[in-house]
Design a protein around this motif. Structure first.
Motif, PDB file in Angstrom:
ATOM      1  N   SER A 101     -40.657 -55.285 -32.313  1.00  0.00           N
ATOM      2  CA  SER A 101     -40.406 -53.943 -32.841  1.00  0.00           C
ATOM      3  C   SER A 101     -40.269 -53.937 -34.359  1.00  0.00           C
ATOM      4  O   SER A 101     -40.499 -52.911 -34.991  1.00  0.00           O
ATOM      5  CB  SER A 101     -39.145 -53.354 -32.211  1.00  0.00           C
ATOM      6  N   ARG A 102     -39.901 -55.060 -34.947  1.00  0.00           N
ATOM      7  CA  ARG A 102     -39.678 -55.126 -36.401  1.00  0.00           C
ATOM      8  C   ARG A 102     -40.904 -55.558 -37.194  1.00  0.00           C
ATOM      9  O   ARG A 102     -40.835 -55.643 -38.412  1.00  0.00           O
ATOM     10  CB  ARG A 102     -38.530 -56.083 -36.692  1.00  0.00           C
ATOM     11  N   LEU A 103     -42.007 -55.825 -36.525  1.00  0.00           N
ATOM     12  CA  LEU A 103     -43.160 -56.411 -37.221  1.00  0.00           C
ATOM     13  C   LEU A 103     -44.314 -55.427 -37.362  1.00  0.00           C
ATOM     14  O   LEU A 103     -44.532 -54.573 -36.508  1.00  0.00           O
ATOM     15  CB  LEU A 103     -43.649 -57.644 -36.460  1.00  0.00           C
ATOM     16  N   ASP A 104     -45.061 -55.599 -38.446  1.00  0.00           N
ATOM     17  CA  ASP A 104     -46.293 -54.843 -38.643  1.00  0.00           C
ATOM     18  C   ASP A 104     -47.412 -55.500 -37.839  1.00  0.00           C
ATOM     19  O   ASP A 104     -47.205 -56.502 -37.161  1.00  0.00           O
ATOM     20  CB  ASP A 104     -46.654 -54.818 -40.127  1.00  0.00           C
ATOM     21  N   ALA A 105     -48.606 -54.962 -37.959  1.00  0.00           N
ATOM     22  CA  ALA A 105     -49.738 -55.412 -37.138  1.00  0.00           C
ATOM     23  C   ALA A 105     -50.061 -56.894 -37.332  1.00  0.00           C
ATOM     24  O   ALA A 105     -50.240 -57.620 -36.357  1.00  0.00           O
ATOM     25  CB  ALA A 105     -50.965 -54.567 -37.439  1.00  0.00           C
ATOM     26  N   GLY A 106     -50.150 -57.370 -38.573  1.00  0.00           N
ATOM     27  CA  GLY A 106     -50.526 -58.762 -38.828  1.00  0.00           C
ATOM     28  C   GLY A 106     -49.549 -59.773 -38.247  1.00  0.00           C
ATOM     29  O   GLY A 106     -49.939 -60.643 -37.453  1.00  0.00           O
ATOM     30  N   PRO A 107     -48.282 -59.682 -38.618  1.00  0.00           N
ATOM     31  CA  PRO A 107     -47.307 -60.620 -38.043  1.00  0.00           C
ATOM     32  C   PRO A 107     -47.128 -60.454 -36.532  1.00  0.00           C
ATOM     33  O   PRO A 107     -46.818 -61.419 -35.839  1.00  0.00           O
ATOM     34  CB  PRO A 107     -46.012 -60.284 -38.781  1.00  0.00           C
ATOM     35  N   CYS A 124     -36.381 -72.579 -17.567  1.00  0.00           N
ATOM     36  CA  CYS A 124     -35.246 -71.720 -17.907  1.00  0.00           C
ATOM     37  C   CYS A 124     -35.131 -71.507 -19.418  1.00  0.00           C
ATOM     38  O   CYS A 124     -34.807 -70.401 -19.868  1.00  0.00           O
ATOM     39  CB  CYS A 124     -33.950 -72.307 -17.343  1.00  0.00           C
ATOM     40  N   ALA A 125     -35.423 -72.529 -20.198  1.00  0.00           N
ATOM     41  CA  ALA A 125     -35.401 -72.375 -21.654  1.00  0.00           C
ATOM     42  C   ALA A 125     -36.443 -71.353 -22.094  1.00  0.00           C
ATOM     43  O   ALA A 125     -36.179 -70.513 -22.966  1.00  0.00           O
ATOM     44  CB  ALA A 125     -35.648 -73.717 -22.333  1.00  0.00           C
ATOM     45  N   GLY A 126     -37.607 -71.401 -21.490  1.00  0.00           N
ATOM     46  CA  GLY A 126     -38.637 -70.421 -21.801  1.00  0.00           C
ATOM     47  C   GLY A 126     -38.217 -69.018 -21.431  1.00  0.00           C
ATOM     48  O   GLY A 126     -38.417 -68.061 -22.190  1.00  0.00           O
ATOM     49  N   LEU A 127     -37.617 -68.870 -20.251  1.00  0.00           N
ATOM     50  CA  LEU A 127     -37.151 -67.548 -19.824  1.00  0.00           C
ATOM     51  C   LEU A 127     -36.043 -67.018 -20.728  1.00  0.00           C
ATOM     52  O   LEU A 127     -35.915 -65.806 -20.921  1.00  0.00           O
ATOM     53  CB  LEU A 127     -36.662 -67.592 -18.371  1.00  0.00           C
ATOM     54  N   LEU A 128     -35.252 -67.915 -21.291  1.00  0.00           N
ATOM     55  CA  LEU A 128     -34.189 -67.485 -22.210  1.00  0.00           C
ATOM     56  C   LEU A 128     -34.731 -67.178 -23.608  1.00  0.00           C
ATOM     57  O   LEU A 128     -34.170 -66.345 -24.321  1.00  0.00           O
ATOM     58  CB  LEU A 128     -33.102 -68.553 -22.292  1.00  0.00           C
ATOM     59  N   ALA A 129     -35.815 -67.829 -24.003  1.00  0.00           N
ATOM     60  CA  ALA A 129     -36.375 -67.607 -25.340  1.00  0.00           C
ATOM     61  C   ALA A 129     -37.249 -66.356 -25.412  1.00  0.00           C
ATOM     62  O   ALA A 129     -37.307 -65.693 -26.458  1.00  0.00           O
ATOM     63  CB  ALA A 129     -37.198 -68.822 -25.762  1.00  0.00           C
ATOM     64  N   LEU A 130     -37.923 -66.013 -24.324  1.00  0.00           N
ATOM     65  CA  LEU A 130     -38.872 -64.903 -24.358  1.00  0.00           C
ATOM     66  C   LEU A 130     -38.257 -63.556 -24.748  1.00  0.00           C
ATOM     67  O   LEU A 130     -38.846 -62.838 -25.561  1.00  0.00           O
ATOM     68  CB  LEU A 130     -39.607 -64.801 -23.022  1.00  0.00           C
ATOM     69  N   PRO A 131     -37.091 -63.157 -24.228  1.00  0.00           N
ATOM     70  CA  PRO A 131     -36.543 -61.863 -24.655  1.00  0.00           C
ATOM     71  C   PRO A 131     -36.290 -61.779 -26.163  1.00  0.00           C
ATOM     72  O   PRO A 131     -36.470 -60.721 -26.765  1.00  0.00           O
ATOM     73  CB  PRO A 131     -35.227 -61.745 -23.872  1.00  0.00           C
ATOM     74  N   GLY A 132     -35.913 -62.872 -26.784  1.00  0.00           N
ATOM     75  CA  GLY A 132     -35.726 -62.886 -28.233  1.00  0.00           C
ATOM     76  C   GLY A 132     -37.032 -62.658 -28.970  1.00  0.00           C
ATOM     77  O   GLY A 132     -37.086 -61.954 -29.984  1.00  0.00           O
ATOM     78  N   LEU A 133     -38.099 -63.256 -28.452  1.00  0.00           N
ATOM     79  CA  LEU A 133     -39.414 -63.042 -29.056  1.00  0.00           C
ATOM     80  C   LEU A 133     -39.881 -61.608 -28.840  1.00  0.00           C
ATOM     81  O   LEU A 133     -40.476 -60.997 -29.732  1.00  0.00           O
ATOM     82  CB  LEU A 133     -40.431 -64.034 -28.475  1.00  0.00           C
ATOM     83  N   PHE A 134     -39.601 -61.055 -27.657  1.00  0.00           N
ATOM     84  CA  PHE A 134     -39.972 -59.670 -27.393  1.00  0.00           C
ATOM     85  C   PHE A 134     -39.255 -58.722 -28.350  1.00  0.00           C
ATOM     86  O   PHE A 134     -39.836 -57.761 -28.839  1.00  0.00           O
ATOM     87  CB  PHE A 134     -39.631 -59.275 -25.961  1.00  0.00           C
ATOM     88  N   ALA A 135     -37.986 -58.987 -28.617  1.00  0.00           N
ATOM     89  CA  ALA A 135     -37.196 -58.108 -29.479  1.00  0.00           C
ATOM     90  C   ALA A 135     -37.709 -58.119 -30.913  1.00  0.00           C
ATOM     91  O   ALA A 135     -37.577 -57.123 -31.629  1.00  0.00           O
ATOM     92  CB  ALA A 135     -35.725 -58.511 -29.432  1.00  0.00           C
ATOM     93  N   GLN A 136     -38.294 -59.222 -31.347  1.00  0.00           N
ATOM     94  CA  GLN A 136     -38.824 -59.295 -32.707  1.00  0.00           C
ATOM     95  C   GLN A 136     -40.055 -58.414 -32.891  1.00  0.00           C
ATOM     96  O   GLN A 136     -40.378 -58.014 -34.008  1.00  0.00           O
ATOM     97  CB  GLN A 136     -39.185 -60.738 -33.056  1.00  0.00           C
ATOM     98  N   ILE A 190     -45.886 -55.074 -24.464  1.00  0.00           N
ATOM     99  CA  ILE A 190     -45.125 -55.015 -25.716  1.00  0.00           C
ATOM    100  C   ILE A 190     -46.022 -55.197 -26.931  1.00  0.00           C
ATOM    101  O   ILE A 190     -45.798 -54.593 -27.969  1.00  0.00           O
ATOM    102  CB  ILE A 190     -43.996 -56.058 -25.718  1.00  0.00           C
ATOM    103  N   PHE A 191     -47.047 -55.992 -26.803  1.00  0.00           N
ATOM    104  CA  PHE A 191     -47.877 -56.288 -27.955  1.00  0.00           C
ATOM    105  C   PHE A 191     -49.052 -55.315 -28.119  1.00  0.00           C
ATOM    106  O   PHE A 191     -49.977 -55.573 -28.859  1.00  0.00           O
ATOM    107  CB  PHE A 191     -48.342 -57.741 -27.920  1.00  0.00           C
ATOM    108  N   GLU A 192     -48.982 -54.198 -27.430  1.00  0.00           N
ATOM    109  CA  GLU A 192     -49.916 -53.103 -27.697  1.00  0.00           C
ATOM    110  C   GLU A 192     -49.535 -52.495 -29.051  1.00  0.00           C
ATOM    111  O   GLU A 192     -48.425 -52.716 -29.548  1.00  0.00           O
ATOM    112  CB  GLU A 192     -49.803 -52.046 -26.585  1.00  0.00           C
ATOM    113  N   PRO A 193     -50.417 -51.704 -29.669  1.00  0.00           N
ATOM    114  CA  PRO A 193     -50.104 -51.144 -30.999  1.00  0.00           C
ATOM    115  C   PRO A 193     -48.777 -50.377 -31.060  1.00  0.00           C
ATOM    116  O   PRO A 193     -48.068 -50.450 -32.049  1.00  0.00           O
ATOM    117  CB  PRO A 193     -51.288 -50.222 -31.286  1.00  0.00           C
ATOM    118  N   GLU A 194     -48.440 -49.643 -30.017  1.00  0.00           N
ATOM    119  CA  GLU A 194     -47.175 -48.903 -30.015  1.00  0.00           C
ATOM    120  C   GLU A 194     -46.108 -49.608 -29.178  1.00  0.00           C
ATOM    121  O   GLU A 194     -45.154 -48.976 -28.720  1.00  0.00           O
ATOM    122  CB  GLU A 194     -47.376 -47.477 -29.481  1.00  0.00           C
ATOM    123  N   GLY A 195     -46.265 -50.887 -28.951  1.00  0.00           N
ATOM    124  CA  GLY A 195     -45.322 -51.634 -28.125  1.00  0.00           C
ATOM    125  C   GLY A 195     -43.930 -51.686 -28.733  1.00  0.00           C
ATOM    126  O   GLY A 195     -43.768 -51.735 -29.950  1.00  0.00           O
TER     127      GLY A 195
END
Length: 164
Positions: free
Chosen positions: A31-37, A17-29, A102-107
């Motif tokens: 959109s704000r990152l360039d290719a390297g990060p 459950c902790a993993g399921l709660l943490a993943l959406p936060g990681l997904f949301a990040q 999500i982690f595709e180039p245009e994700g």
């Protein structure tokens, strides 16, 4: 033995459950990152999903299934709990699919989805906890008789479509 199995089940559920709660936060990040990060975030997210959350889900489901049969807890509230656990499994599978897309180039992952998935996951966890802690007696009088007996679906189908 049952106490140890229960402890393993509870710890695995907490991690899952902790993993399921943490993943959406990681997904949301993402959109704000360039290719390297984004590549580093992808590595972290995959490690969390594949190395921690998925094994915990497997252990939780297997331990829970063994406990179900050892305790012979075939009650209505348990079946409702299993339905809620099925929703957690669907959320888990959806997260695995999202990692791939999500982690595709245009994700992209909209911020509102983060909160929607987090709230939905919390709601399902809350339902599971309330069913386990209260073990409510549920009256099935409102359920049609064919749904309460083994083989009832077959007899229901036979009444709708008689065999020639």
């Amino acid at each position: 033995m049952i106490a140890w199995l229960k402890a393993i089940h509870i710890v695995a559920l907490i991690v899952w459950c902790a993993g399921l709660l943490a993943l959406p936060g990681l997904f949301a990040q993402r959109s704000r990152l360039d290719a390297g990060p984004a590549v580093e975030l992808n590595r972290l997210t995959r490690t969390l999903f594949i190395g921690v959350t998925s094994p915990a889900a497997f252990v939780a489901v297997v331990a829970g299934t063994i406990l179900l049969f050892l305790r012979e807890a075939f009650t209505t509230w348990m079946m409702l709990k299993l339905l809620a656990v099925g929703l957690l499994v669907i959320f888990h599978m959806r997260a695995g699919y999202l990692i791939l897309s999500i982690f595709e180039p245009e994700g992209h992952y909209a911020p509102w989805r983060r909160w929607a998935m987090t709230l939905a996951t919390l709601a399902v966890i809350g339902v599971i906890l309330s069913l386990i802690l209260t073990k409510p007696p549920i009256d099935l009088a409102f359920v049609p008789p064919w749904m309460r007996e083994p083989g009832g679906l077959q007899s229901f189908v036979d009444t709708i479509r008689p065999t020639p």
